[in-house]
Design a protein around this motif. Structure first.
Motif, PDB file in Angstrom:
ATOM      1  N   THR A  33     -14.256   2.424   4.738  1.00 27.77           N
ATOM      2  CA  THR A  33     -13.739   2.108   6.073  1.00 27.77           C
ATOM      3  C   THR A  33     -14.204   0.742   6.553  1.00 27.77           C
ATOM      4  O   THR A  33     -13.414  -0.047   7.085  1.00 27.77           O
ATOM      5  CB  THR A  33     -14.176   3.184   7.081  1.00 27.77           C
ATOM      6  OG1 THR A  33     -13.698   4.465   6.660  1.00 27.77           O
ATOM      7  CG2 THR A  33     -13.625   2.897   8.472  1.00 27.77           C
ATOM      8  N   PRO A  37     -11.159  -1.662   3.851  1.00 25.86           N
ATOM      9  CA  PRO A  37     -10.061  -0.917   4.486  1.00 25.86           C
ATOM     10  C   PRO A  37      -8.726  -1.102   3.783  1.00 25.86           C
ATOM     11  O   PRO A  37      -7.873  -0.212   3.835  1.00 25.86           O
ATOM     12  CB  PRO A  37     -10.033  -1.482   5.913  1.00 25.86           C
ATOM     13  CG  PRO A  37     -10.695  -2.825   5.812  1.00 25.86           C
ATOM     14  CD  PRO A  37     -11.749  -2.666   4.755  1.00 25.86           C
ATOM     15  N   ASP A  38      -8.527  -2.233   3.106  1.00 25.38           N
ATOM     16  CA  ASP A  38      -7.267  -2.449   2.390  1.00 25.38           C
ATOM     17  C   ASP A  38      -7.104  -1.443   1.257  1.00 25.38           C
ATOM     18  O   ASP A  38      -5.996  -0.951   1.000  1.00 25.38           O
ATOM     19  CB  ASP A  38      -7.208  -3.868   1.834  1.00 25.38           C
ATOM     20  CG  ASP A  38      -8.316  -4.149   0.822  1.00 25.38           C
ATOM     21  OD1 ASP A  38      -9.501  -3.992   1.186  1.00 25.38           O
ATOM     22  OD2 ASP A  38      -7.998  -4.528  -0.326  1.00 25.38           O
ATOM     23  N   LEU A  40      -8.634   1.556   1.187  1.00 29.81           N
ATOM     24  CA  LEU A  40      -8.491   2.872   1.814  1.00 29.81           C
ATOM     25  C   LEU A  40      -7.037   3.146   2.171  1.00 29.81           C
ATOM     26  O   LEU A  40      -6.569   4.289   2.092  1.00 29.81           O
ATOM     27  CB  LEU A  40      -9.368   2.949   3.061  1.00 29.81           C
ATOM     28  CG  LEU A  40      -9.685   4.339   3.602  1.00 29.81           C
ATOM     29  CD1 LEU A  40     -10.411   5.190   2.578  1.00 29.81           C
ATOM     30  CD2 LEU A  40     -10.518   4.216   4.872  1.00 29.81           C
ATOM     31  N   ASP A  41      -6.305   2.101   2.518  1.00 32.27           N
ATOM     32  CA  ASP A  41      -4.893   2.255   2.865  1.00 32.27           C
ATOM     33  C   ASP A  41      -4.016   2.521   1.646  1.00 32.27           C
ATOM     34  O   ASP A  41      -2.891   3.002   1.787  1.00 32.27           O
ATOM     35  CB  ASP A  41      -4.380   0.983   3.554  1.00 32.27           C
ATOM     36  CG  ASP A  41      -4.920   0.810   4.961  1.00 32.27           C
ATOM     37  OD1 ASP A  41      -5.372   1.818   5.542  1.00 32.27           O
ATOM     38  OD2 ASP A  41      -4.911  -0.328   5.466  1.00 32.27           O
ATOM     39  N   ARG A  42      -4.526   2.227   0.450  1.00 34.27           N
ATOM     40  CA  ARG A  42      -3.700   2.304  -0.757  1.00 34.27           C
ATOM     41  C   ARG A  42      -3.958   3.552  -1.587  1.00 34.27           C
ATOM     42  O   ARG A  42      -3.257   3.778  -2.583  1.00 34.27           O
ATOM     43  CB  ARG A  42      -3.954   1.066  -1.637  1.00 34.27           C
ATOM     44  CG  ARG A  42      -3.530  -0.233  -0.978  1.00 34.27           C
ATOM     45  CD  ARG A  42      -4.080  -1.444  -1.713  1.00 34.27           C
ATOM     46  NE  ARG A  42      -3.653  -1.504  -3.107  1.00 34.27           N
ATOM     47  CZ  ARG A  42      -4.065  -2.448  -3.965  1.00 34.27           C
ATOM     48  NH1 ARG A  42      -4.911  -3.381  -3.561  1.00 34.27           N
ATOM     49  NH2 ARG A  42      -3.629  -2.437  -5.212  1.00 34.27           N
ATOM     50  N   TRP A  45      -5.831  10.565  -0.450  1.00 31.11           N
ATOM     51  CA  TRP A  45      -7.007  11.314  -0.014  1.00 31.11           C
ATOM     52  C   TRP A  45      -6.832  12.780  -0.400  1.00 31.11           C
ATOM     53  O   TRP A  45      -5.864  13.422   0.016  1.00 31.11           O
ATOM     54  CB  TRP A  45      -7.167  11.226   1.493  1.00 31.11           C
ATOM     55  CG  TRP A  45      -7.364   9.859   2.072  1.00 31.11           C
ATOM     56  CD1 TRP A  45      -6.855   8.666   1.620  1.00 31.11           C
ATOM     57  CD2 TRP A  45      -8.114   9.527   3.244  1.00 31.11           C
ATOM     58  NE1 TRP A  45      -7.238   7.637   2.430  1.00 31.11           N
ATOM     59  CE2 TRP A  45      -8.010   8.132   3.428  1.00 31.11           C
ATOM     60  CE3 TRP A  45      -8.852  10.283   4.141  1.00 31.11           C
ATOM     61  CZ2 TRP A  45      -8.628   7.478   4.491  1.00 31.11           C
ATOM     62  CZ3 TRP A  45      -9.472   9.642   5.203  1.00 31.11           C
ATOM     63  CH2 TRP A  45      -9.359   8.242   5.365  1.00 31.11           C
ATOM     64  N   ARG A 121      -6.484  11.030   8.875  1.00 34.50           N
ATOM     65  CA  ARG A 121      -7.602  10.084   8.892  1.00 34.50           C
ATOM     66  C   ARG A 121      -8.459  10.264  10.141  1.00 34.50           C
ATOM     67  O   ARG A 121      -9.693  10.212  10.073  1.00 34.50           O
ATOM     68  CB  ARG A 121      -7.083   8.659   8.806  1.00 34.50           C
ATOM     69  CG  ARG A 121      -6.434   8.324   7.478  1.00 34.50           C
ATOM     70  CD  ARG A 121      -6.224   6.846   7.362  1.00 34.50           C
ATOM     71  NE  ARG A 121      -5.586   6.488   6.120  1.00 34.50           N
ATOM     72  CZ  ARG A 121      -5.513   5.263   5.641  1.00 34.50           C
ATOM     73  NH1 ARG A 121      -6.024   4.270   6.343  1.00 34.50           N
ATOM     74  NH2 ARG A 121      -4.927   5.012   4.488  1.00 34.50           N
TER      75      ARG A 121
END
Length: 244
Positions: A33, A37-38, A40-42, A45, A121
Motif C-alpha cells: 500500500t 501501490p501501482d 497492488l492495483d495490478r 487478491w 480493499r
C-alpha cells in the motif's frame, strides 16, 4: 463446486494470498500500500484462512486437503515476538488481539461479500485496522458488522459465513491456493514464480514490473535488539499456515 485446474491459474493475473489473521500478511499489505501501490492495483487478491468443518467438507468433495495443522506453542510465541520486532523496527504501534474462539470464515467470507459490492480493499484496510490497531476479535460478528457500518454496507455482511454461495466462492479461493502450492502467507505468484513471506514483497514487485530484483529484502532492521513485550495469553491453538 468444480476444482480450479493449475493450468487455468497460470493464465490469471499476478496474485497474492493474504490472511486477515496473519501479522506478516498485514506487514506485506502495508508495504504494498505504502511503497508499491501501482503493483497492488495490478494483482489479484485472494484470501486464505484455516477452514472450518463446512469448508473442509467442500474441499474434500473435490479431493483436496490443505496443509493446515496446529502450531507448537513455542513457535506461536516466537512468531508473536518476531512480529513485534517487525512492527517496532518500522515504528508501527500494534495492539495484539486475542483470538478467543477463532472462526475465520466470518471475516474472510465477509471480505468476499464486501468485494462483490466493490468495497473489498476498504474492507481489508478496516479489518486490519480493527485487528492490529484496536485489538478486536475478527471472529465476532459484531466486529464485522461495525466494519460494514464504517464502509456504508449492510451489517448482514457479518453473516456471510451462512451464505451457501459465498461458502462456495470461499472454497474456490482455498482450492486456488492448493493448486498454486501456497504453504504460508503472505504468498505471491507471478506466472511460474512464487514468493513466500513479507520479506519477499520487493522481489514479487520486481517480477510484476518486469524489472531485475536487486536482492534487497523488505525485512526491517534496527540498530540494537528489541526486548520482547509481555505476550497475550494464547487461548486457542494456532494454525501453522496462518502464522507463516
Amino acid at each position: 463446486m468444480s476444482p480450479v485446474h493449475p493450468a487455468d491459474r497460470k493464465k490469471k493475473h499476478p496474485r497474492w494470498y493474504f490472511s486477515l489473521r496473519s501479522p506478516y500478511s498485514w506487514f506485506a499489505y502495508r508495504d504494498l500500500t505504502e511503497k508499491y501501490p501501482d503493483v497492488l492495483d495490478r494483482i489479484e487478491w485472494i484470501p486464505y484462512w484455516e477452514p472450518d468443518g463446512v469448508s473442509q467438507q467442500l474441499l474434500a468433495d473435490v479431493g483436496i486437503s490443505l496443509p493446515v495443522r496446529d502450531m507448537h506453542r513455542s513457535k506461536n510465541f516466537y512468531i508473536l515476538r518476531d512480529a513485534r520486532r517487525w512492527a517496532h523496527a518500522r515504528g508501527w504501534k500494534v495492539t495484539w488481539p486475542v483470538d478467543r474462539a477463532p472462526h475465520w470464515e466470518i471475516s474472510h467470507l465477509g471480505y468476499l461479500a464486501a468485494e462483490e459490492l466493490g468495497k473489498g480493499r476498504e474492507y481489508v484496510a478496516a479489518a486490519y485496522r480493527a485487528r492490529w490497531h484496536e485489538g478486536r476479535d475478527l471472529a465476532e460478528r459484531s466486529v464485522i458488522a461495525d466494519i460494514a457500518d464504517e464502509l456504508g454496507l449492510d451489517r448482514s455482511i457479518a453473516d456471510a459465513a451462512d451464505d451457501p454461495g459465498l461458502r462456495t466462492k470461499g472454497a474456490q479461493c482455498l482450492v486456488a491456493a492448493y493448486y498454486d502450492d501456497a504453504f504460508g502467507v503472505p504468498f505471491f505468484v507471478n506466472g511460474r514464480e512464487a514468493f513466500w513471506g513479507a520479506e519477499r514483497v520487493s522481489a514479487f514487485v520486481a517480477s510484476v514490473r518486469g524489472e531485475p530484483w536487486d536482492g534487497e529484502s523488505d525485512a526491517p532492521f534496527t540498530a540494537e535488539p528489541v526486548a520482547a513485550a509481555p505476550l497475550p495469553a494464547a487461548s486457542a491453538p494456532a494454525s501453522a499456515f496462518a502464522a507463516e
